[in-house]
Design a protein around this motif. Structure first.
Motif, PDB file in Angstrom:
ATOM      1  N   GLN A 228       0.468  -1.591   0.158  1.00 56.67           N
ATOM      2  CA  GLN A 228       0.367   0.496  -0.040  1.00 56.67           C
ATOM      3  C   GLN A 228       1.032   0.981   0.182  1.00 56.67           C
ATOM      4  OE1 GLN A 228      -2.660  -0.231   3.496  1.00 56.67           O
ATOM      5  NE2 GLN A 228      -4.045  -1.503   2.267  1.00 56.67           N
ATOM      6  N   GLN A 229       1.903   1.020   0.725  1.00 59.94           N
ATOM      7  CA  GLN A 229       3.173   2.398   0.455  1.00 59.94           C
ATOM      8  C   GLN A 229       3.376   2.823  -0.878  1.00 59.94           C
ATOM      9  OE1 GLN A 229       3.110   4.452   2.834  1.00 59.94           O
ATOM     10  NE2 GLN A 229       1.113   2.586   3.496  1.00 59.94           N
ATOM     11  N   PRO A 230       3.461   3.619  -1.387  1.00 63.23           N
ATOM     12  CA  PRO A 230       3.717   3.922  -2.716  1.00 63.23           C
ATOM     13  C   PRO A 230       5.881   4.003  -3.116  1.00 63.23           C
ATOM     14  CG  PRO A 230       1.743   5.300  -2.221  1.00 63.23           C
ATOM     15  CD  PRO A 230       1.759   4.714  -1.133  1.00 63.23           C
ATOM     16  N   GLU A 231       6.142   4.773  -2.230  1.00 67.70           N
ATOM     17  CA  GLU A 231       7.336   4.777  -1.908  1.00 67.70           C
ATOM     18  C   GLU A 231       8.072   3.367  -1.608  1.00 67.70           C
ATOM     19  OE1 GLU A 231      10.772   6.566   1.203  1.00 67.70           O
ATOM     20  OE2 GLU A 231       9.085   6.011   1.881  1.00 67.70           O
ATOM     21  N   GLU A 232       7.369   2.404  -1.371  1.00 68.77           N
ATOM     22  CA  GLU A 232       8.299   0.866  -1.084  1.00 68.77           C
ATOM     23  C   GLU A 232       7.842   0.370  -2.927  1.00 68.77           C
ATOM     24  OE1 GLU A 232       6.949  -1.316   2.004  1.00 68.77           O
ATOM     25  OE2 GLU A 232       6.699   0.474   3.141  1.00 68.77           O
ATOM     26  N   ARG A 233       6.261   0.608  -2.972  1.00 65.97           N
ATOM     27  CA  ARG A 233       7.005  -0.686  -4.613  1.00 65.97           C
ATOM     28  C   ARG A 233       7.453   0.662  -5.421  1.00 65.97           C
ATOM     29  NH1 ARG A 233       1.039   0.832  -3.494  1.00 65.97           N
ATOM     30  NH2 ARG A 233       1.105   2.435  -5.314  1.00 65.97           N
ATOM     31  N   ARG A 234       7.448   1.576  -5.202  1.00 64.05           N
ATOM     32  CA  ARG A 234       8.497   2.843  -6.208  1.00 64.05           C
ATOM     33  C   ARG A 234      10.254   2.265  -6.029  1.00 64.05           C
ATOM     34  NH1 ARG A 234       7.045   7.744  -5.195  1.00 64.05           N
ATOM     35  NH2 ARG A 234       5.618   7.168  -6.492  1.00 64.05           N
ATOM     36  N   TRP A 235      10.252   2.310  -4.916  1.00 63.15           N
ATOM     37  CA  TRP A 235      11.802   1.858  -5.082  1.00 63.15           C
ATOM     38  C   TRP A 235      12.355   0.418  -5.006  1.00 63.15           C
ATOM     39  CZ3 TRP A 235      14.085  -2.438  -2.403  1.00 63.15           C
ATOM     40  CH2 TRP A 235      15.724  -2.061  -1.847  1.00 63.15           C
ATOM     41  N   LEU A 236      11.441  -0.490  -5.141  1.00 65.59           N
ATOM     42  CA  LEU A 236      11.489  -2.158  -5.418  1.00 65.59           C
ATOM     43  C   LEU A 236      11.511  -1.996  -7.419  1.00 65.59           C
ATOM     44  CD1 LEU A 236       8.962  -4.152  -3.088  1.00 65.59           C
ATOM     45  CD2 LEU A 236      11.363  -4.701  -3.384  1.00 65.59           C
ATOM     46  N   GLN A 237      10.260  -1.657  -8.048  1.00 60.18           N
ATOM     47  CA  GLN A 237      10.414  -1.325  -9.088  1.00 60.18           C
ATOM     48  C   GLN A 237      11.680  -0.211 -10.136  1.00 60.18           C
ATOM     49  OE1 GLN A 237       6.910   1.024 -10.280  1.00 60.18           O
ATOM     50  NE2 GLN A 237       8.109   2.445 -11.370  1.00 60.18           N
ATOM     51  N   GLU A 238      12.091  -0.078  -9.154  1.00 61.83           N
ATOM     52  CA  GLU A 238      13.479   0.700  -9.663  1.00 61.83           C
ATOM     53  C   GLU A 238      14.634  -0.275  -9.787  1.00 61.83           C
ATOM     54  OE1 GLU A 238      13.633   4.533  -7.818  1.00 61.83           O
ATOM     55  OE2 GLU A 238      12.096   5.150  -8.999  1.00 61.83           O
ATOM     56  N   ARG A 239      14.897  -0.650  -8.784  1.00 62.95           N
ATOM     57  CA  ARG A 239      16.204  -1.539  -7.928  1.00 62.95           C
ATOM     58  C   ARG A 239      15.833  -3.054  -9.156  1.00 62.95           C
ATOM     59  NH1 ARG A 239      18.648  -1.550  -3.337  1.00 62.95           N
ATOM     60  NH2 ARG A 239      19.346  -3.372  -4.190  1.00 62.95           N
ATOM     61  N   MET A 240      14.736  -3.118  -9.298  1.00 56.27           N
ATOM     62  CA  MET A 240      14.219  -4.383 -10.012  1.00 56.27           C
ATOM     63  C   MET A 240      14.268  -4.111 -11.659  1.00 56.27           C
ATOM     64  SD  MET A 240      11.637  -6.542  -8.281  1.00 56.27           S
ATOM     65  CE  MET A 240      10.501  -6.064  -8.483  1.00 56.27           C
ATOM     66  N   GLU A 241      13.865  -2.809 -12.192  1.00 55.06           N
ATOM     67  CA  GLU A 241      13.977  -3.148 -13.578  1.00 55.06           C
ATOM     68  C   GLU A 241      15.014  -2.466 -14.038  1.00 55.06           C
ATOM     69  OE1 GLU A 241      10.130  -0.593 -14.230  1.00 55.06           O
ATOM     70  OE2 GLU A 241       9.233  -2.248 -13.676  1.00 55.06           O
ATOM     71  N   GLU A 242      16.250  -1.817 -13.430  1.00 55.17           N
ATOM     72  CA  GLU A 242      17.088  -0.698 -13.145  1.00 55.17           C
ATOM     73  C   GLU A 242      18.121  -1.821 -13.854  1.00 55.17           C
ATOM     74  OE1 GLU A 242      18.773   1.086 -10.441  1.00 55.17           O
ATOM     75  OE2 GLU A 242      19.000  -0.697  -9.332  1.00 55.17           O
ATOM     76  N   ASN A 243      18.401  -3.653 -13.029  1.00 54.44           N
ATOM     77  CA  ASN A 243      19.140  -4.604 -14.097  1.00 54.44           C
ATOM     78  C   ASN A 243      18.373  -5.518 -14.378  1.00 54.44           C
ATOM     79  OD1 ASN A 243      18.116  -5.672 -11.885  1.00 54.44           O
ATOM     80  ND2 ASN A 243      19.703  -5.136 -10.452  1.00 54.44           N
ATOM     81  N   ARG A 244      17.136  -5.376 -14.458  1.00 51.46           N
ATOM     82  CA  ARG A 244      16.271  -6.166 -15.110  1.00 51.46           C
ATOM     83  C   ARG A 244      16.206  -8.094 -13.814  1.00 51.46           C
ATOM     84  NH1 ARG A 244      16.538  -5.875 -21.746  1.00 51.46           N
ATOM     85  NH2 ARG A 244      17.271  -3.672 -21.369  1.00 51.46           N
ATOM     86  N   ASN A 245      16.403  -7.304 -13.169  1.00 47.23           N
ATOM     87  CA  ASN A 245      16.389  -8.744 -12.001  1.00 47.23           C
ATOM     88  C   ASN A 245      17.772  -9.827 -12.379  1.00 47.23           C
ATOM     89  OD1 ASN A 245      15.231  -8.084 -10.177  1.00 47.23           O
ATOM     90  ND2 ASN A 245      12.939  -9.193 -10.416  1.00 47.23           N
ATOM     91  N   ARG A 246      18.254  -9.159 -13.557  1.00 47.40           N
ATOM     92  CA  ARG A 246      19.639  -9.894 -13.372  1.00 47.40           C
ATOM     93  C   ARG A 246      20.844  -9.176 -13.171  1.00 47.40           C
ATOM     94  NH1 ARG A 246      19.200 -14.955 -13.145  1.00 47.40           N
ATOM     95  NH2 ARG A 246      21.506 -14.494 -14.544  1.00 47.40           N
ATOM     96  N   PRO A 247      21.358  -8.702 -12.117  1.00 46.16           N
ATOM     97  CA  PRO A 247      22.288  -7.654 -12.504  1.00 46.16           C
ATOM     98  C   PRO A 247      23.387  -8.267 -12.563  1.00 46.16           C
ATOM     99  CG  PRO A 247      22.263  -9.004 -10.583  1.00 46.16           C
ATOM    100  CD  PRO A 247      20.652  -9.432 -10.942  1.00 46.16           C
TER     101      PRO A 247
END
Length: 892
Positions: A140-159
């Motif tokens: 429910q917290q937009p900040e948490e969703r946005r943080w996860l989204q950015e961390r995963m999409e920036e490296n496509r979950n494949r660092p």
């Protein structure tokens, strides 16, 4: 149409959604947030053909749906690598077609500001449909969703991992694989609950520890069941291999204290050096075979460590719980523990939960083990991220471990990681999976070991096979060297906070009185309110009555004596923690440890004004649970040897909801695991016509568990005795759990009062006797607790000066020496009887009767209710009849 919904509501909803499709800026931020992840079941899927903005909106909806539902297509199951297509994630579901794949779009909150649809899909599929699936859009917290989204999409979950990092992953995989292989070869047929098929857990946990050190963690408290436990202890904790292998030989007799336990139940602790230079202390909690029972114990221990570390300790101390795929959704205590996470008195700043999903529970498959698609669905109650990771992709597991640590450290909330793997053998190594799951067994048999899979992948990336062979050779050499050690002596001394605690119980005469002037000072402070505090008139009168009783020196009731005991302890520097259902006020409206302003509801805790020398007073109303809350308090007590930790049942009858914790931890932890606890249980007990579920705390069950001086079982009958008992619990040089059967009706009984002098002098007396009267004693009545006052009243009514009443205040460990002395004094009596309210097959009779006869060398008469399947009758009228008959029989 839902109840309360009108046609106009639906029309408005459709219009808003149409406007969103045409141009998201036409609707407010909340509507954009909502529609971004909504499946279009309200009208045509395609946006208006002529609207470019409609196409942009469709692409944005596609992105949001992948974030919401991409996990359905994630390739995370080694036994089912190709999930079925999901039509809701097809571009046609959004009115898009092949021609749009090459068209540029401008998505919001996306790694690329402009990209053709084909590239957008590639990013989404690699991020959300690869070796990692993630559920996070329910947060429910937009900040948490946005943080996860950015961390995963920036490296496509494949660092990208360096060759050195990949070698480190291979090293941990080899350690896991070769450890199991070595045990299988050297101890064939011995049960070890192998990790084979789930070895990826080891690089995952190694990353948790290493990343935790980098993030400032100094301590991690682990809880896990038996599957893979020995492997974790060997490869993550660094438990000496010689010790583990000796446990397989079963030659540790020289160092075992008590009965001991199975090798895959034992705890361990160690300091582990991390690559960043920080040392992290790891603790593995001891655990019985009741798989999830350790969960709240770990949380309680972690909470205690955090509180006594001070400062921002939640950033430095972390709980990690490992679960099984059948146990996590199947055992209610797991859900109860999740519910503790955000509660004031029980939170630990976020726990990392790891569900090792080997897709079978003993012989039970998922369709028979849960009613949900995922084994982790119960965790959605917390609105936290849930990661699903392929057990055949070590790099994905390592990536998620890092992500989990970072999320927890940033947001102080739980994280759930499900590792989908398999179990290469049966539940035990000699079990045959193919008896019940033949198709599953065939699939598993065809899968190569994970270390071989990963080594091939590294070879393709340029890491030499020779390096892997050298690693394997070194690991095998260490195992062989450890195997050559024939005998190992265990270290059984207490360490850390427990270093100066004595191991053995012994009866002691401990003086626990408190000077009268200090008691008066406490009474004054506890009755004093902050300026302007508006207290309910009835509570105000209660506080004044307590204060006056102490000042006048008479009429101190049970709750007053308890309040004074707590005050004396916190003033001496002791930390007192009390929790349970309705414990702040007290089930029977007797305690009022927290006062509330009648105008604004603000709380005030009088005992906190009395604290000195580092003393602390905490009291919490718990959630409606016995098992998890008692488990939590037990865990808390493990880290607080010099604190008074108390769990209170709403009614003593309800403690059977926590029977696993009582049986497996409270009663057996010392003899099984060399682990002490100072936990106190308050269990309201007494027969007052309230039926079978509000009468008995099951004295008999605690006495059945009592052996080897493992617990203290008491039934004090006066406020002064209760006062001294609580203080004795801290003053004793040893530590044992204390069970106290507390009163209900006696809380307000004028006969059950103590004087201030009773609190000033002496200490707790295990046996309360009476001075001999002028005449000869013909009858001796032995009893415990509440029934004494009814016997005393009847004796006075009848004028029976020839009757002596002896109260056994401590039922275990029984002071046989005191009993022997008293029975010798009563040797000339014509009749000795044991009196109890409980049925003959309950209460203390079965335990005490034989002991009394053995000491007195004569028959002891039983007076009480006959044997019964239920503790008490449901009729108040029949109860009164039974009670009267019981009292009359005592004097007949």
């Amino acid at each position: 149409m839902n109840q309360g919904q009108t046609p106009n509501d639906i029309v408005f909803f459709r219009r808003q959604y149409q406007r969103y499709l045409e141009d998201p800026s036409q609707v407010g931020a909340e509507w954009r947030e909502f529609f971004g992840g909504l499946a279009d079941d309200l009208g045509p899927a395609a946006p208006p053909a002529a609207g470019r903005m409609g196409k942009e909106a469709a692409v944005q909806s596609l992105i949001e749906r992948f974030r919401e539902s991409g996990h359905r297509l994630a390739r995370v199951n080694p036994l089912q690598p190709d999930p079925a297509p999901d039509p809701l994630l097809a571009i046609a579901a959004f009115g898009l077609d092949e021609a749009d794949l090459v068209q540029p779009f401008h998505p919001r909150d996306f790694p690329r500001r402009e990209a053709p649809l084909r590239e957008i899909l590639e990013i989404l599929r690699e991020t959300y449909c690869g070796s990692v699936g993630v559920e996070f859009m329910h947060i429910q917290q937009p900040e948490e969703r946005r943080w996860l989204q950015e961390r995963m999409e920036e490296n496509r979950n494949r660092p990208l991992f360096s060759p050195q990092q990949k070698s480190g992953i291979l090293q941990k995989l080899l350690e896991a694989v070769l450890f199991e292989r070595f045990l299988h070869q050297r101890f064939r047929g011995q049960q070890r609950f192998s990790l084979e098929g789930g070895e990826v857990l080891i690089p995952f946990l190694d990353t948790l520890v290493q990343a935790g050190g980098e993030e400032g963690l100094g301590e991690m408290v682990f809880g896990m069941a038996h599957r893979g436990r020995l492997n974790v202890l060997a490869t993550i904790f660094g438990k000496p291999l010689e010790q583990i292998l000796s446990e397989f030989r079963d030659n540790l007799e020289l160092g075992v204290i008590g009965d001991g336990d199975l090798k895959y139940h034992k705890g361990f602790s160690v300091d582990v050096a991390t690559a960043c230079g920080r040392s992290v202390h790891l603790t593995m909690a001891s655990n019985p075979s009741h798989l999830e029972a350790v969960d709240p114990v770990v949380e309680g221990k972690t909470r205690a460590k955090q509180e006594f570390a001070g400062g921002d300790a939640r950033a430095r101390i972390l709980a990690v719980l490992l679960h099984g795929d059948a146990a996590f959704p199947g055992q209610g205590i797991a859900a109860e523990t999740l519910n503790l996470s955000q509660l004031e008195g029980y939170g630990t700043g976020g726990t990392i939960h790891v569900v090792l999903n080997n897709q079978i529970g003993f012989t039970t498959g998922p369709k028979d083990a849960r009613s949900t698609p995922y084994a982790t669905d119960v965790a959605k109650m917390l609105m936290v991220p849930i990661f699903h990771v392929s057990g055949e992709d070590p790099e994905a597991a390592v990536h998620v471990a890092r992500l989990a640590i970072d999320y927890r450290q940033r947001f102080r909330r739980d994280v759930v990681v499900e590792i989908l793997c398999f179990r290469r053998h049966g539940h035990a190594e000699w079990d045959e999976t193919s008896f019940t799951q033949p198709l599953l067994a065939q699939k598993i048999e065809q899968l190569p070991p994970l270390d071989e899979l990963y080594a091939r992948r590294l070879a393709a990336d340029g890491v030499s096979e020779k390096q892997g062979r050298q690693m394997a050779s070194g690991i095998t050499d260490r195992l062989e060297t450890a195997f050559a050690v024939e005998q190992v002596r265990l270290q059984t001394d207490f360490h850390g906070k427990w270093k100066y605690v004595e191991r053995d119980y012994r009866p002691l005469e401990i003086r626990t009185g408190v000077p009268g002037e200090r008691l008066i000072d406490f009474a004054e402070q506890l009755a004093e309110l902050p300026p302007g505090f508006s207290l309910h008139p009835l509570v105000s009168r209660l506080l004044e009555e307590r204060r006056r009783a102490v000042l006048e020196g008479n009429g101190i009731d049970w709750a007053n004596a308890e309040a004074l005991a707590f005050a004396s302890l916190v003033h001496e520097g002791v930390a007192v923690r009390l929790s349970g259902q309705d414990s702040r006020r007290g089930t029977f409206n007797q305690r009022h440890a927290v006062l509330f302003d009648s105008r604004d509801g603000s709380p005030y805790i009088p005992h906190q004004a009395v604290c000195a020398r580092g003393g602390k007073f905490q009291v919490y109303d718990s959630m409606l649970s016995e098992a998890a809350v008692l488990g939590f308090e037990f865990g808390y007590s493990l880290a607080t040897p010099y604190g008074l930790t108390i769990w209170e049942a709403q009614f003593g009858d309800f403690c059977n909801g926590a029977q696993v914790i009582i049986d497996q931890f409270l009663a057996g932890s010392q003899t099984k695991w060399n682990q002490l606890s100072n936990l106190v249980l308050f269990l309201p007990h007494g027969y007052e016509g309230q039926g079978a579920e509000h009468s008995s705390a099951r004295i008999e069950r605690f006495l059945q568990l009592a052996a080897d001086d493992n617990i203290q079982v008491t039934y004090p009958s006066t406020p002064a005795q209760f006062f001294h008992l609580l203080r004795r619990q801290i003053k004793q040089p040893f530590r044992r759990p204390l069970v106290v059967f507390t009163p209900k009706g006696l809380l307000r009984d004028p006969a059950c009062r103590s004087s201030r002098r009773d609190l000033e002098e002496g200490g707790f007396r295990e046996l309360l006797t009476e001075e001999p009267g002028a005449g000869a004693t013909r009858t001796a009545l032995f009893c415990s607790g509440k029934i004494y006052f009814e016997l005393a009243a009847e004796r006075e009514r009848l004028g029976r000066g020839d009757v002596a009443i002896v109260r056994i205040e401590q039922l275990y460990p029984l002071r046989s020496d005191l009993l022997e002395f008293e029975l010798r004094r009563l040797a000339g009596t014509e009749r000795i009887a044991w009196i109890q309210e409980e049925p003959r097959n309950m209460g203390a009779w079965s335990h005490l009767g034989p002991k009394l006869e053995q000491i007195s060398k004569r028959n002891i008469l039983y007076v009480g209710r006959p044997e019964s399947a239920a503790p008490a009758v449901g009729s108040h009228r029949i109860h009164r009849q039974e009670q009267q008959q019981l009292i009359e029989a005592a004097f007949s």
